[in-house]
Enzyme design. Structure first.
Site, PDB file in Angstrom:
ATOM      1  CE1 TYR A  42    -117.968 -15.819 -76.593  1.00 47.73           C
ATOM      2  CE2 TYR A  42    -116.512 -15.612 -78.497  1.00 47.73           C
ATOM      3  CZ  TYR A  42    -117.539 -15.131 -77.726  1.00 47.73           C
ATOM      4  OH  TYR A  42    -118.136 -13.949 -78.066  1.00 47.73           O
TER       5      TYR A  42
ATOM      6  CE  LYS B  67     -92.337 -11.253 -92.440  1.00 46.24           C
ATOM      7  NZ  LYS B  67     -91.572 -11.943 -93.492  1.00 46.24           N
TER       8      LYS B  67
ATOM      9  CG  ASP C 102     -88.368 -13.220 -93.872  1.00 55.37           C
ATOM     10  OD1 ASP C 102     -87.908 -12.068 -93.690  1.00 55.37           O
ATOM     11  OD2 ASP C 102     -89.269 -13.458 -94.706  1.00 55.37           O
TER      12      ASP C 102
ATOM     13  CG  ASP D 141     -86.427 -15.797 -77.322  1.00 53.05           C
ATOM     14  OD1 ASP D 141     -85.475 -16.102 -76.574  1.00 53.05           O
ATOM     15  OD2 ASP D 141     -87.369 -16.572 -77.579  1.00 53.05           O
TER      16      ASP D 141
ATOM     17  CG  ASP E 299     -81.947 -19.933 -78.524  1.00 49.21           C
ATOM     18  OD1 ASP E 299     -81.617 -19.126 -77.629  1.00 49.21           O
ATOM     19  OD2 ASP E 299     -82.446 -21.054 -78.280  1.00 49.21           O
TER      20      ASP E 299
HETATM   21  C1  IPM Z   1     -84.230 -16.101 -73.091  1.00 44.98           C
HETATM   22  C2  IPM Z   1     -85.313 -17.078 -72.756  1.00 44.98           C
HETATM   23  C3  IPM Z   1     -86.531 -16.354 -72.196  1.00 44.98           C
HETATM   24  C4  IPM Z   1     -87.045 -15.421 -73.281  1.00 44.98           C
HETATM   25  C5  IPM Z   1     -87.654 -17.277 -71.679  1.00 44.98           C
HETATM   26  C6  IPM Z   1     -87.168 -18.296 -70.698  1.00 44.98           C
HETATM   27  C7  IPM Z   1     -88.775 -16.482 -71.078  1.00 44.98           C
HETATM   28  O1  IPM Z   1     -85.644 -17.848 -73.863  1.00 44.98           O
HETATM   29  O2  IPM Z   1     -83.739 -15.427 -72.170  1.00 44.98           O
HETATM   30  O3  IPM Z   1     -83.827 -16.010 -74.250  1.00 44.98           O
HETATM   31  O4  IPM Z   1     -87.843 -15.833 -74.122  1.00 44.98           O
HETATM   32  O5  IPM Z   1     -86.635 -14.273 -73.264  1.00 44.98           O
HETATM   33 MN    MN Z   2     -84.400 -17.478 -75.571  1.00 45.98          MN
END
Ligand code: IPM
Ligand code: MN
Ligand code: NAD
Length: 356
Positions: free
Chosen positions: A147, A190, A223, A247, A251
């Site tokens: 939908y 989790k 978390d 992912d 970071d």
């Molecule tokens: C990474 C990037 C990728 C991911 C994206 C660009 C698809 O963020 O390599 O960490 O999420 O794996």
């Molecule tokens: Mn990433």
């Protein structure tokens, strides 16, 4: 060795040529030869040609010994001419999935002399290796709309978790710990909420760990893991986790190791049936692209991982050592580290150190 080279977009195009300088220096110093094949794929190529990564090109890249990858992607604020996520899923994720690169290995290490946002931290306090499962989880594009566009719209994005996929990632983490003399493997998931998918993770972890009695084990919810990464990063040695959590926490890991310009990765197919792919963790960084001061150290460290994987451990060591030397000297810091060095200057310095 045959290397497929895919610089991609934005700063990918700036850091990969520097990585190639370093690769060339290593080949001269350590006496191995290699060939490269260029692949133009990325957002810019898509805008010019309408194609992302055709099957034939995927096959061609995948039949090399390795792929050296920069970054693909448009500005995250949007580009009306590119459907959201098309470039990332149809190029990068396609290679990870189709070439069965089921491990995304992401070392998170603070090198001496590199500024970290964390207080009271010594370089040895941040030295972990994150093993991210790389072919399953929320990344499978399993789902859809019902939908669509109506007030009753339903969107499903289904997390795919298989015993096979989970077990091979966990086993890789333990094997890595044994091979590289690491003492502990922590599962990050989790289980308190994802009572099916992460219950499977936990059961597989409980079973596999019995085969490695010499390796200490632990479990953290994701978390809490984010909190510990900042408050007590020393608790981590080898971490194994799902695709999406991997992912996100890598970071965070990049941030504590000095930023996206310091974080390296290898998308590994340990069976070596298809090419493995080595890339900095960062994206195309549209905010700084074209300025010439992207930090290429993540790319150099990824080249070192590639050399190690392709049976050139001495060359890998030399590249890693050169990165350590360069990182320790403020004169070599790019803007992200608070300095004024530029990208190609770093390529020259690291290549020179590798040759020395
Ligand atoms: C990474 C990037 C990728 C991911 C994206 C660009 C698809 O963020 O390599 O960490 O999420 O794996
Ligand atoms: Mn990433
Ligand atoms: P990003 O990693 O590109 O940038 C995040 C921040 O880190 C920015 O402030 C950027 O300037 C900085 N940064 C990144 N690399 C750097 C470097 N080498 N030196 C110094 N600073 C650096 O993440 P984003 O802005 O969320 O994503 C931009 C695009 O890249 C998006 O289209 C995204 O989908 C894509 N992406 C691709 C990959 C990949 O190809 N592997 C990875 C992540 C994001």
């Amino acid at each position: 060795m045959n290397i497929a080279v895919m610089p991609g977009d934005g700063v990918g195009k700036e850091v990969i040529p520097e990585g190639l300088k370093v690769l060339k220096a290593a080949s001269e110093k350590f006496g191995f030869s290699y060939t490269t094949t260029d692949f133009p794929h990325g957002a810019e190529h898509y805008l010019a040609t309408g194609v992302t990564l055709p099957e034939a090109d995927l096959k061609a890249a995948g039949s090399h010994d390795a792929i050296l990858f920069g970054a693909v992607g448009a500005d995250p604020r949007g580009n009306a001419k590119i459907p959201q996520g098309l470039i990332e899923t149809d190029i990068l994720l396609k290679m990870r999935f189709e070439l069965d690169q089921y491990i995304n290995l992401r070392p998170t290490r603070l090198l001496p002399g590199v500024p970290t946002p964390l207080a009271n931290i010594q370089p040895g306090d941040i030295d972990m290796v994150i093993v991210r499962e790389n072919t399953e989880g929320l990344y499978c594009q399993n789902g859809g709309f019902l939908y669509k566009g109506t007030p009753h719209e339903v969107a499903n994005q289904i997390e795919v978790t298989t015993r096979h996929g989970v077990e091979r990632a966990i086993r890789y983490a333990f094997e890595y710990a044994v091979q590289y003399g690491r003492k502990k493997v922590t599962l990050v998931a989790k289980t308190n909420v994802l009572r099916f998918a992460h219950n499977l993770w936990m059961r597989a972890f409980e079973e596999v760990r019995k085969e490695y009695p010499a390796i200490e084990t632990d479990y953290h919810h994701v978390d809490a893991c984010c909190m510990y990464m900042v408050a007590k990063p020393k608790v981590y040695d080898v971490v194994v986790t799902t695709n999406m959590f991997g992912d996100i926490i890598t970071d965070l890991g990049a941030a504590i190791q000095g930023g996206m310009g310091m974080a390296a990765s290898g998308n590994l197919n340990p069976s070596r049936k298809h090419a493995s792919m080595f890339e900095p963790v960062h994206g195309s960084a549209p905010d700084i692209a074209g300025k010439g001061y992207a930090n290429p150290i993540a790319t150099f460290l990824s080249v070192a991982m590639m050399l190690d994987f392709l049976g050139q451990p001495e060359a890998a060591k030399a590249v890693n050592a050169a990165c350590r030397t360069v990182a320790a000297d403020k004169a070599n810091h790019t803007r992200d580290l608070g300095g004024t060095a530029n990208t190609s200057q770093l390529g020259d310095v690291v290549a020179k150190l590798v040759r020395a």
